[in-house]
Design an enzyme around this catalytic site. Structure first.
Site, short mmCIF file in Angstrom:
data_model
loop_
_atom_site.label_atom_id
_atom_site.label_comp_id
_atom_site.label_asym_id
_atom_site.label_seq_id
_atom_site.Cartn_x
_atom_site.Cartn_y
_atom_site.Cartn_z
N ASN A 1 50.77 34.69 43.24
CA ASN A 1 49.94 33.73 42.51
C ASN A 1 50.58 33.51 41.15
O ASN A 1 50.54 34.38 40.29
CB ASN A 1 48.52 34.31 42.36
CG ASN A 1 47.64 33.44 41.48
OD1 ASN A 1 47.97 32.30 41.19
ND2 ASN A 1 46.51 34.00 41.06
N LYS B 1 49.77 31.48 38.84
CA LYS B 1 48.84 31.08 37.76
C LYS B 1 49.43 29.86 37.02
O LYS B 1 50.08 29.04 37.65
CB LYS B 1 48.53 32.27 36.86
CG LYS B 1 48.07 33.48 37.70
CD LYS B 1 47.54 34.64 36.92
CE LYS B 1 47.11 35.74 37.90
NZ LYS B 1 46.51 36.89 37.26
N HIS C 1 39.19 33.37 42.35
CA HIS C 1 39.97 34.31 41.54
C HIS C 1 39.16 34.71 40.31
O HIS C 1 38.40 33.90 39.77
CB HIS C 1 41.29 33.65 41.11
CG HIS C 1 42.22 34.64 40.49
ND1 HIS C 1 42.12 35.00 39.16
CD2 HIS C 1 43.23 35.37 41.01
CE1 HIS C 1 43.04 35.92 38.90
NE2 HIS C 1 43.73 36.16 40.00
N GLU D 1 39.87 34.91 37.31
CA GLU D 1 40.02 34.02 36.15
C GLU D 1 39.17 32.76 36.32
O GLU D 1 38.65 32.22 35.35
CB GLU D 1 41.52 33.69 35.95
CG GLU D 1 42.25 34.89 35.38
CD GLU D 1 43.68 35.08 35.86
OE1 GLU D 1 44.29 34.13 36.36
OE2 GLU D 1 44.17 36.23 35.77
N GLU E 1 40.58 42.39 44.15
CA GLU E 1 41.30 42.45 42.88
C GLU E 1 40.36 43.00 41.81
O GLU E 1 39.58 42.23 41.23
CB GLU E 1 41.76 41.06 42.46
CG GLU E 1 42.66 40.38 43.46
CD GLU E 1 43.55 39.34 42.79
OE1 GLU E 1 44.76 39.46 42.93
OE2 GLU E 1 43.04 38.45 42.09
N GLY F 1 46.70 42.02 35.40
CA GLY F 1 47.52 41.74 34.22
C GLY F 1 47.46 42.82 33.16
O GLY F 1 47.90 42.60 32.03
N SER G 1 48.20 44.22 39.13
CA SER G 1 49.38 44.94 38.66
C SER G 1 50.24 45.53 39.78
O SER G 1 50.75 46.65 39.66
CB SER G 1 48.98 46.02 37.64
OG SER G 1 48.36 45.40 36.51
O1 LIG Z 1 46.18 36.90 41.65
C1 LIG Z 1 46.79 37.87 41.18
C2 LIG Z 1 46.12 38.82 40.35
O2 LIG Z 1 45.36 38.22 39.37
C3 LIG Z 1 46.97 39.95 39.87
O3 LIG Z 1 47.69 39.62 38.73
P1 LIG Z 1 48.76 40.70 38.16
O4 LIG Z 1 49.63 41.07 39.33
O5 LIG Z 1 49.50 39.98 37.08
O6 LIG Z 1 47.95 41.86 37.68
#
Ligand SMILES: O=C[C@H](O)COP(=O)(O)O
Length: 251
Positions: free
Chosen positions: A9, A11, A95, A97, A167, A173, A213
Site C-alpha cells: 500500500n 499511500k 484502512h 487512515e 492492522e 508506520g 511495520s
Molecule cells: O497499509 C499498510 C499499513 O498501514 C502498514 O503501514 P506500515 O507498513 O508503513 O506500518
C-alpha cells in the site's frame, strides 16, 4: 489451501514517472514467483499507467479506496468501475487512515464493500484496534464490531473474494510490529468470528493479512504463523528491492 498475498500500500507516495520506474525494476526482481500473489496499490493518479506496465506480469494492481456508486455527484471520489477500467483487481477498504483521519464509519465501509463486490473487484477489508483500545482490553471487541458491521447483509457466497487485513493501529508506520504471537492471536480470533458468521468452510478459505511495520526482517516469522496468510505493507513497499525481499519472505 490459502494462497499467500503480499500487498504493498503506497499511500500518498509516487508520481506516474516514479511508479513506472518502480515497476520496471520490481517486475524483474519478482519474476517467476507463482506460489504467492503480489499486489501493489499506487495512488489513483498512477493506476492507469501502472496497469499498462504490469500487464502480463505476476503483479496485480490494487487501489486504496473506492466509492460505492458507479457514478454520480460525489466530488473527489472514484468509482469501482473506474478502477476496473485501469486494471485494478483488489481494493483496500477501511484502512485505519481512512477511519481515523477522514472519519470513515463502519457503515460507509460496508457500502464501499458492496460497491466493490458488485463491480467484481476483490476487497481487502482493514480492521484493527488503537493502542488505547488494546490497553483497555478491547481488541477483540473492536475487531468483532468492525467485521460484523462491514460484512452485515452479505452471504458467504457474496464474500468469496474477500480478504481481511488485520492492522493494529499502534503498529502502523511506527516501527513497532505486533509480535508473531499477537498477530496470530488476532488472526485466529477473526477466523473464528468468520466461522460463526459464515461457516467453517468460508473461514478456512478466507485470507487474513497482517499489516503494521512489516519489513524483510520480520516477514518470515509472521508468515510462519498458521493464520497469517500474507501482509499489507506500507512504508517498506515503497522501495522495489525492499519489497521484493518481503515478497521472498526476507530471502
Ligand atoms: O497499509 C499498510 C499499513 O498501514 C502498514 O503501514 P506500515 O507498513 O508503513 O506500518
Amino acid at each position: 489451501m490459502r494462497k499467500p498475498l503480499i500487498a504493498g500500500n503506497w499511500k500518498m507516495h509516487k508520481t506516474v514517472a516514479e511508479t513506472l520506474d518502480y515497476i520496471r525494476r520490481f517486475r524483474e526482481l519478482v519474476s517467476g514467483i507463482t506460489d504467492r500473489e503480489i499486489m501493489i496499490a499506487p495512488p489513483f493518479t498512477a493506476l492507469y499507467a501502472a496497469g499498462q506496465e504490469i500487464s502480463g506480469t505476476n503483479i496485480k494492481l490494487g487501489a486504496q479506496n473506492a466509492h460505492w456508486a458507479e457514478s454520480g455527484a460525489f466530488t473527489g471520489e472514484i468509482s469501482p468501475a473506474m478502477l476496473k477500467e485501469c486494471g485494478v483487481q483488489y481494493v483496500i477498504l477501511g484502512h485505519s487512515e481512512r477511519r481515523h483521519i477522514f472519519g470513515e464509519t463502519d457503515e460507509m465501509i460496508r457500502r464501499r464493500l458492496e460497491g466493490v463486490l458488485s463491480a467484481g473487484l476483490r476487497p481487502i477489508l482493514c480492521i484493527g484496534e488503537t493502542l488505547e483500545e488494546r490497553e483497555a482490553g478491547k481488541t477483540f471487541e473492536v475487531l468483532e464490531r468492525q467485521v460484523r458491521e462491514a460484512l452485515s447483509g452479505f452471504s458467504a457466497d457474496d464474500l468469496k473474494v474477500l480478504v481481511i487485513a488485520y492492522e493494529p493501529v499502534w503498529a502502523i508506520g511506527t516501527g513497532k510490529t505486533a509480535t508473531p504471537e499477537q498477530a496470530e492471536e488476532a488472526h485466529r480470533y477473526v477466523r473464528g468470528l468468520l466461522g460463526e458468521l459464515f461457516g467453517k468452510d468460508f473461514a478456512e478459505k478466507t485470507r487474513i493479512l497482517y499489516g503494521g511495520s512489516v519489513k524483510p526482517e520480520n516477514i518470515a516469522e509472521l508468515m510462519a504463523q498458521s493464520d497469517v496468510d500474507g501482509a499489507l505493507v506500507g512504508g517498506a513497499s515503497l522501495d522495489p528491492e525492499t519489497f521484493a525481499r518481503i515478497v521472498r519472505y526476507g530471502g
